[in-house]
Design an enzyme around this catalytic site. Structure first.
Site, PDB file in Angstrom:
ATOM      1  N   GLN A  22      66.081  57.583  29.136  1.00 57.51           N
ATOM      2  CA  GLN A  22      66.539  56.226  28.845  1.00 57.51           C
ATOM      3  C   GLN A  22      67.615  55.762  29.834  1.00 57.51           C
ATOM      4  O   GLN A  22      68.589  55.117  29.461  1.00 57.51           O
ATOM      5  CB  GLN A  22      67.046  56.142  27.404  1.00 57.51           C
ATOM      6  CG  GLN A  22      65.928  56.057  26.379  1.00 57.51           C
ATOM      7  CD  GLN A  22      65.077  54.804  26.556  1.00 57.51           C
ATOM      8  OE1 GLN A  22      65.568  53.751  26.959  1.00 57.51           O
ATOM      9  NE2 GLN A  22      63.790  54.907  26.236  1.00 57.51           N
ATOM     10  N   SER A  23      67.411  56.070  31.092  1.00 56.91           N
ATOM     11  CA  SER A  23      68.384  55.729  32.129  1.00 56.91           C
ATOM     12  C   SER A  23      68.451  54.230  32.392  1.00 56.91           C
ATOM     13  O   SER A  23      67.433  53.582  32.650  1.00 56.91           O
ATOM     14  CB  SER A  23      68.012  56.459  33.420  1.00 56.91           C
ATOM     15  OG  SER A  23      68.707  55.943  34.526  1.00 56.91           O
ATOM     16  N   ASN A  24      69.671  53.685  32.339  1.00 51.15           N
ATOM     17  CA  ASN A  24      69.891  52.308  32.782  1.00 51.15           C
ATOM     18  C   ASN A  24      69.781  52.210  34.299  1.00 51.15           C
ATOM     19  O   ASN A  24      69.318  51.203  34.834  1.00 51.15           O
ATOM     20  CB  ASN A  24      71.285  51.834  32.348  1.00 51.15           C
ATOM     21  CG  ASN A  24      71.474  51.869  30.866  1.00 51.15           C
ATOM     22  OD1 ASN A  24      70.755  51.215  30.123  1.00 51.15           O
ATOM     23  ND2 ASN A  24      72.444  52.641  30.408  1.00 51.15           N
TER      24      ASN A  24
END
Length: 338
Positions: free
Chosen positions: A77-79
Protein backbone atom coordinates in the site's frame (compact mmCIF):
# COMPACT_ATOMS: atom_id res chain seq x y z
CA UNK A 1 20.86 28.90 0.76
CA UNK A 2 20.33 28.29 -2.94
CA UNK A 3 17.47 26.00 -3.98
CA UNK A 4 16.81 27.93 -7.18
CA UNK A 5 19.88 26.47 -8.92
CA UNK A 6 18.08 23.11 -9.21
CA UNK A 7 15.67 22.40 -12.05
CA UNK A 8 12.09 21.74 -10.98
CA UNK A 9 9.35 20.12 -13.07
CA UNK A 10 5.91 21.38 -11.91
CA UNK A 11 3.70 18.51 -10.77
CA UNK A 12 1.81 20.33 -8.01
CA UNK A 13 -0.76 23.11 -7.95
CA UNK A 14 1.63 25.50 -6.20
CA UNK A 15 1.93 26.45 -2.53
CA UNK A 16 -0.30 24.23 -0.40
CA UNK A 17 -2.84 25.88 1.89
CA UNK A 18 -2.46 26.24 5.64
CA UNK A 19 -5.69 25.46 7.48
CA UNK A 20 -6.46 26.21 11.14
CA UNK A 21 -7.64 23.16 13.08
CA UNK A 22 -9.90 25.18 15.36
CA UNK A 23 -12.19 22.42 16.62
CA UNK A 24 -9.34 20.02 17.34
CA UNK A 25 -7.44 22.79 19.13
CA UNK A 26 -10.48 23.61 21.26
CA UNK A 27 -11.12 19.94 22.03
CA UNK A 28 -7.56 19.64 23.36
CA UNK A 29 -7.99 22.59 25.71
CA UNK A 30 -7.41 25.61 23.49
CA UNK A 31 -3.97 26.45 24.90
CA UNK A 32 -2.15 25.42 21.71
CA UNK A 33 -3.19 26.58 18.23
CA UNK A 34 -3.02 23.75 15.70
CA UNK A 35 -2.79 24.23 11.94
CA UNK A 36 -2.34 21.84 9.03
CA UNK A 37 -0.38 22.42 5.84
CA UNK A 38 -2.25 20.38 3.26
CA UNK A 39 0.35 18.63 1.15
CA UNK A 40 -2.27 15.89 0.83
CA UNK A 41 -4.05 18.29 -1.55
CA UNK A 42 -1.00 19.38 -3.52
CA UNK A 43 -1.66 17.83 -6.94
CA UNK A 44 -4.26 16.57 -9.37
CA UNK A 45 -2.13 13.51 -10.11
CA UNK A 46 -3.79 10.59 -8.28
CA UNK A 47 -4.27 12.51 -5.01
CA UNK A 48 -0.65 13.76 -4.85
CA UNK A 49 1.15 13.85 -1.52
CA UNK A 50 4.64 14.46 -0.21
CA UNK A 51 6.39 12.28 -2.80
CA UNK A 52 4.92 14.39 -5.61
CA UNK A 53 6.64 17.44 -4.11
CA UNK A 54 9.93 15.48 -4.06
CA UNK A 55 9.49 14.15 -7.59
CA UNK A 56 9.42 17.69 -8.96
CA UNK A 57 13.21 17.72 -8.42
CA UNK A 58 13.90 14.16 -9.58
CA UNK A 59 12.00 14.31 -12.87
CA UNK A 60 14.24 16.93 -14.57
CA UNK A 61 17.18 14.61 -13.86
CA UNK A 62 15.33 11.63 -15.34
CA UNK A 63 14.42 13.58 -18.47
CA UNK A 64 17.94 14.98 -18.86
CA UNK A 65 19.31 11.42 -18.81
CA UNK A 66 16.84 10.32 -21.48
CA UNK A 67 15.25 7.70 -19.23
CA UNK A 68 12.04 6.05 -20.40
CA UNK A 69 11.02 4.03 -17.32
CA UNK A 70 10.56 5.10 -13.69
CA UNK A 71 11.42 2.24 -11.32
CA UNK A 72 10.47 2.54 -7.66
CA UNK A 73 9.72 0.45 -4.59
CA UNK A 74 7.50 0.40 -1.53
CA UNK A 75 5.11 -1.74 0.42
CA UNK A 76 1.89 -3.15 -1.02
CA UNK A 77 0.00 0.00 0.00
CA UNK A 78 2.84 2.38 -0.84
CA UNK A 79 1.94 6.02 -1.42
CA UNK A 80 5.35 6.44 -3.04
CA UNK A 81 4.68 3.92 -5.79
CA UNK A 82 1.21 5.32 -6.49
CA UNK A 83 2.65 8.82 -6.93
CA UNK A 84 5.47 7.55 -9.15
CA UNK A 85 2.90 5.71 -11.29
CA UNK A 86 0.84 8.90 -11.61
CA UNK A 87 3.83 10.98 -12.65
CA UNK A 88 4.91 8.35 -15.19
CA UNK A 89 1.43 8.32 -16.72
CA UNK A 90 1.37 12.12 -16.79
CA UNK A 91 4.72 12.25 -18.61
CA UNK A 92 4.08 9.32 -20.95
CA UNK A 93 6.82 7.21 -19.38
CA UNK A 94 6.79 3.53 -18.45
CA UNK A 95 6.69 2.54 -14.80
CA UNK A 96 7.85 -0.55 -12.92
CA UNK A 97 6.89 -0.83 -9.26
CA UNK A 98 8.28 -3.33 -6.77
CA UNK A 99 5.70 -3.83 -4.01
CA UNK A 100 7.14 -5.74 -1.07
CA UNK A 101 5.20 -7.23 1.83
CA UNK A 102 6.24 -4.61 4.36
CA UNK A 103 3.18 -4.80 6.62
CA UNK A 104 2.15 -7.69 8.85
CA UNK A 105 -1.54 -7.09 8.16
CA UNK A 106 -3.94 -9.50 6.52
CA UNK A 107 -7.14 -8.53 4.75
CA UNK A 108 -8.79 -10.18 1.77
CA UNK A 109 -8.56 -6.99 -0.32
CA UNK A 110 -5.27 -5.56 0.97
CA UNK A 111 -3.40 -6.05 -2.33
CA UNK A 112 -6.36 -5.07 -4.55
CA UNK A 113 -7.60 -1.70 -3.32
CA UNK A 114 -6.25 1.74 -2.48
CA UNK A 115 -2.80 2.74 -3.67
CA UNK A 116 -1.93 -0.47 -5.50
CA UNK A 117 -5.28 -0.47 -7.32
CA UNK A 118 -4.61 3.06 -8.58
CA UNK A 119 -1.09 2.16 -9.70
CA UNK A 120 -2.45 -0.71 -11.78
CA UNK A 121 -5.15 1.53 -13.26
CA UNK A 122 -2.48 4.02 -14.32
CA UNK A 123 -0.65 1.36 -16.30
CA UNK A 124 2.25 0.56 -13.99
CA UNK A 125 3.93 -2.83 -14.12
CA UNK A 126 3.26 -3.86 -10.51
CA UNK A 127 5.47 -6.66 -9.17
CA UNK A 128 4.54 -8.22 -5.83
CA UNK A 129 7.52 -9.48 -3.83
CA UNK A 130 7.22 -11.30 -0.46
CA UNK A 131 10.23 -9.59 1.19
CA UNK A 132 9.60 -7.79 4.49
CA UNK A 133 10.07 -4.19 5.63
CA UNK A 134 13.34 -2.29 5.43
CA UNK A 135 14.12 1.31 4.43
CA UNK A 136 17.50 0.55 2.81
CA UNK A 137 18.31 -0.38 -0.78
CA UNK A 138 16.61 -3.63 -1.79
CA UNK A 139 17.74 -6.46 -4.06
CA UNK A 140 14.23 -6.73 -5.54
CA UNK A 141 14.50 -3.11 -6.71
CA UNK A 142 17.99 -3.64 -8.14
CA UNK A 143 16.63 -6.71 -9.97
CA UNK A 144 13.81 -4.63 -11.47
CA UNK A 145 16.28 -2.02 -12.70
CA UNK A 146 18.42 -4.75 -14.27
CA UNK A 147 15.35 -6.27 -15.92
CA UNK A 148 14.41 -2.97 -17.57
CA UNK A 149 17.96 -2.62 -18.90
CA UNK A 150 17.94 -6.21 -20.18
CA UNK A 151 14.76 -5.46 -22.12
CA UNK A 152 16.37 -2.45 -23.81
CA UNK A 153 14.83 0.22 -21.61
CA UNK A 154 16.55 3.05 -19.78
CA UNK A 155 15.39 3.04 -16.16
CA UNK A 156 15.45 5.90 -13.69
CA UNK A 157 15.98 4.62 -10.15
CA UNK A 158 13.70 6.13 -7.50
CA UNK A 159 14.33 4.61 -4.05
CA UNK A 160 11.73 4.16 -1.32
CA UNK A 161 10.23 7.51 -0.37
CA UNK A 162 12.49 9.22 -2.95
CA UNK A 163 14.73 9.41 0.10
CA UNK A 164 18.14 7.87 -0.52
CA UNK A 165 18.56 9.86 -3.73
CA UNK A 166 20.94 12.80 -4.21
CA UNK A 167 17.97 15.11 -4.89
CA UNK A 168 15.52 13.52 -2.44
CA UNK A 169 15.63 16.23 0.22
CA UNK A 170 15.14 19.24 -2.04
CA UNK A 171 11.35 19.21 -2.20
CA UNK A 172 10.99 19.78 1.52
CA UNK A 173 13.63 22.47 1.62
CA UNK A 174 11.12 24.12 -0.69
CA UNK A 175 8.35 23.31 1.79
CA UNK A 176 10.16 25.34 4.46
CA UNK A 177 10.66 28.26 2.10
CA UNK A 178 6.98 28.08 1.22
CA UNK A 179 6.00 28.15 4.91
CA UNK A 180 8.18 31.21 5.50
CA UNK A 181 6.38 33.09 2.73
CA UNK A 182 3.01 32.05 4.16
CA UNK A 183 4.08 33.10 7.66
CA UNK A 184 4.81 36.58 6.31
CA UNK A 185 1.24 36.73 5.01
CA UNK A 186 -0.24 35.31 8.22
CA UNK A 187 1.73 37.71 10.41
CA UNK A 188 3.21 35.10 12.75
CA UNK A 189 5.75 32.28 12.85
CA UNK A 190 4.98 28.70 13.77
CA UNK A 191 6.72 27.54 16.91
CA UNK A 192 6.81 23.88 15.87
CA UNK A 193 6.27 21.75 12.77
CA UNK A 194 5.12 18.14 13.25
CA UNK A 195 5.89 15.62 10.51
CA UNK A 196 5.79 11.85 10.05
CA UNK A 197 9.16 10.18 9.39
CA UNK A 198 10.06 6.76 7.97
CA UNK A 199 12.54 6.86 5.07
CA UNK A 200 13.76 10.28 6.16
CA UNK A 201 13.98 12.77 3.31
CA UNK A 202 10.80 14.68 4.18
CA UNK A 203 12.04 15.60 7.64
CA UNK A 204 15.61 15.97 6.37
CA UNK A 205 14.54 18.57 3.82
CA UNK A 206 12.52 20.43 6.44
CA UNK A 207 15.44 20.41 8.89
CA UNK A 208 17.67 22.03 6.27
CA UNK A 209 15.00 24.46 5.13
CA UNK A 210 14.12 25.63 8.63
CA UNK A 211 17.80 25.71 9.67
CA UNK A 212 18.04 28.77 7.44
CA UNK A 213 16.19 30.77 10.11
CA UNK A 214 17.33 28.86 13.18
CA UNK A 215 14.36 26.50 13.54
CA UNK A 216 15.83 23.12 12.57
CA UNK A 217 15.13 21.61 15.98
CA UNK A 218 11.56 22.91 15.93
CA UNK A 219 10.78 20.30 13.28
CA UNK A 220 9.36 17.46 15.37
CA UNK A 221 9.53 14.15 13.55
CA UNK A 222 7.17 11.40 14.65
CA UNK A 223 8.61 8.00 13.84
CA UNK A 224 6.27 5.59 12.03
CA UNK A 225 8.89 3.03 11.05
CA UNK A 226 9.12 1.34 14.46
CA UNK A 227 12.84 1.25 13.58
CA UNK A 228 13.69 4.72 14.89
CA UNK A 229 17.47 4.31 15.06
CA UNK A 230 17.57 3.53 11.35
CA UNK A 231 15.17 6.36 10.53
CA UNK A 232 17.13 8.86 12.65
CA UNK A 233 20.41 7.91 10.97
CA UNK A 234 18.87 8.31 7.54
CA UNK A 235 17.32 11.70 8.36
CA UNK A 236 20.67 13.02 9.59
CA UNK A 237 22.63 11.64 6.65
CA UNK A 238 20.18 13.00 4.06
CA UNK A 239 20.00 16.36 5.84
CA UNK A 240 23.79 16.71 5.87
CA UNK A 241 23.98 15.91 2.17
CA UNK A 242 21.08 18.22 1.31
CA UNK A 243 22.57 21.09 3.32
CA UNK A 244 25.72 20.81 1.23
CA UNK A 245 23.74 20.67 -2.01
CA UNK A 246 21.77 23.85 -1.28
CA UNK A 247 24.74 25.69 0.28
CA UNK A 248 23.08 26.16 3.66
CA UNK A 249 26.28 27.60 5.09
CA UNK A 250 26.44 25.45 8.22
CA UNK A 251 26.69 21.80 9.14
CA UNK A 252 23.64 19.82 10.21
CA UNK A 253 24.27 17.94 13.47
CA UNK A 254 22.41 15.31 15.47
CA UNK A 255 21.03 18.11 17.68
CA UNK A 256 19.07 19.37 14.67
CA UNK A 257 17.19 16.08 14.25
CA UNK A 258 14.30 15.65 16.68
CA UNK A 259 12.50 12.32 16.35
CA UNK A 260 9.78 11.23 18.78
CA UNK A 261 9.91 7.44 19.03
CA UNK A 262 6.76 6.86 21.13
CA UNK A 263 4.06 6.53 18.48
CA UNK A 264 5.39 4.23 15.74
CA UNK A 265 4.42 0.88 17.22
CA UNK A 266 3.56 -1.90 17.26
CA UNK A 267 5.14 -2.28 13.80
CA UNK A 268 5.46 -0.38 10.56
CA UNK A 269 2.03 -0.19 8.96
CA UNK A 270 0.14 -1.43 12.01
CA UNK A 271 -1.86 1.17 13.94
CA UNK A 272 -2.09 1.16 17.72
CA UNK A 273 -5.14 2.29 19.67
CA UNK A 274 -3.79 5.83 19.86
CA UNK A 275 -3.38 5.90 16.08
CA UNK A 276 -6.97 4.82 15.55
CA UNK A 277 -8.30 7.31 18.10
CA UNK A 278 -6.38 10.15 16.44
CA UNK A 279 -7.67 9.19 12.99
CA UNK A 280 -11.28 9.15 14.22
CA UNK A 281 -10.93 12.32 16.29
CA UNK A 282 -9.44 14.38 13.45
CA UNK A 283 -12.05 13.05 11.02
CA UNK A 284 -15.01 13.81 13.29
CA UNK A 285 -13.81 17.21 14.49
CA UNK A 286 -12.24 18.60 11.32
CA UNK A 287 -13.34 16.46 8.37
CA UNK A 288 -9.63 15.83 7.78
CA UNK A 289 -8.71 12.23 7.00
CA UNK A 290 -5.45 10.54 7.96
CA UNK A 291 -4.21 6.98 7.43
CA UNK A 292 -3.12 4.13 9.74
CA UNK A 293 0.43 3.87 8.37
CA UNK A 294 1.80 7.41 8.45
CA UNK A 295 -0.39 10.42 9.17
CA UNK A 296 -2.49 8.71 11.82
CA UNK A 297 0.70 8.13 13.78
CA UNK A 298 1.99 11.69 13.41
CA UNK A 299 -1.48 13.04 14.26
CA UNK A 300 -1.47 10.82 17.36
CA UNK A 301 1.94 12.20 18.27
CA UNK A 302 0.82 15.81 17.93
CA UNK A 303 -2.40 15.24 19.89
CA UNK A 304 -0.59 13.44 22.70
CA UNK A 305 2.10 16.10 22.93
CA UNK A 306 -0.64 18.71 23.37
CA UNK A 307 -2.36 16.61 26.04
CA UNK A 308 0.90 16.10 27.92
CA UNK A 309 1.73 19.82 27.85
CA UNK A 310 4.86 19.29 25.76
CA UNK A 311 4.06 22.35 23.65
CA UNK A 312 4.12 25.52 25.79
CA UNK A 313 0.82 27.37 26.17
CA UNK A 314 0.32 29.81 23.32
CA UNK A 315 2.34 27.74 20.84
CA UNK A 316 1.35 27.68 17.21
CA UNK A 317 1.95 24.19 15.82
CA UNK A 318 1.91 23.31 12.12
CA UNK A 319 0.99 19.74 11.22
CA UNK A 320 2.47 18.69 7.87
CA UNK A 321 -0.23 16.54 6.25
CA UNK A 322 1.72 14.43 3.77
CA UNK A 323 -1.18 12.47 2.24
CA UNK A 324 -1.78 8.74 2.32
CA UNK A 325 -5.56 8.60 2.59
CA UNK A 326 -5.97 6.07 -0.29
CA UNK A 327 -4.51 3.41 2.03
CA UNK A 328 -7.62 3.69 4.23
CA UNK A 329 -9.38 1.40 1.77
CA UNK A 330 -6.97 -1.41 2.61
CA UNK A 331 -7.81 -1.11 6.31
CA UNK A 332 -11.57 -0.91 5.87
CA UNK A 333 -12.25 -3.69 8.39
CA UNK A 334 -10.73 -1.56 11.17
CA UNK A 335 -13.17 1.24 10.34
CA UNK A 336 -16.26 -0.84 9.56
CA UNK A 337 -18.15 0.99 12.32
CA UNK A 338 -16.53 4.36 11.66
Amino acid sequence: MNLQKFSRYPLTFGPTPIQPLKRLSAHLGGKVELYAKRDDCNSGLAFGGNKTRKLEYLIPDALAQGCDTLVSIGGIQSNQTRQVAAVAAHLGMKCVLVQENWVNYHDAVYDRVGNIQMSRMMGADVRLVPDGFDIGFRKSWEDALADVRARGGKPYAIPAGCSDHPLGGLGFVGFAEEVRAQEAELGFQFDYVVVCSVTGSTQAGMVVGFAADGRADRVIGVDASAKPAQTREQILRIAKHTADRVELGRDITSADVVLDERFGGPEYGLPNEGTLEAIRLCAKLEGVLTDPVYEGKSMHGMIEKVRLGEFPAGSKVLYAHLGGVPALNAYSFLFRDG
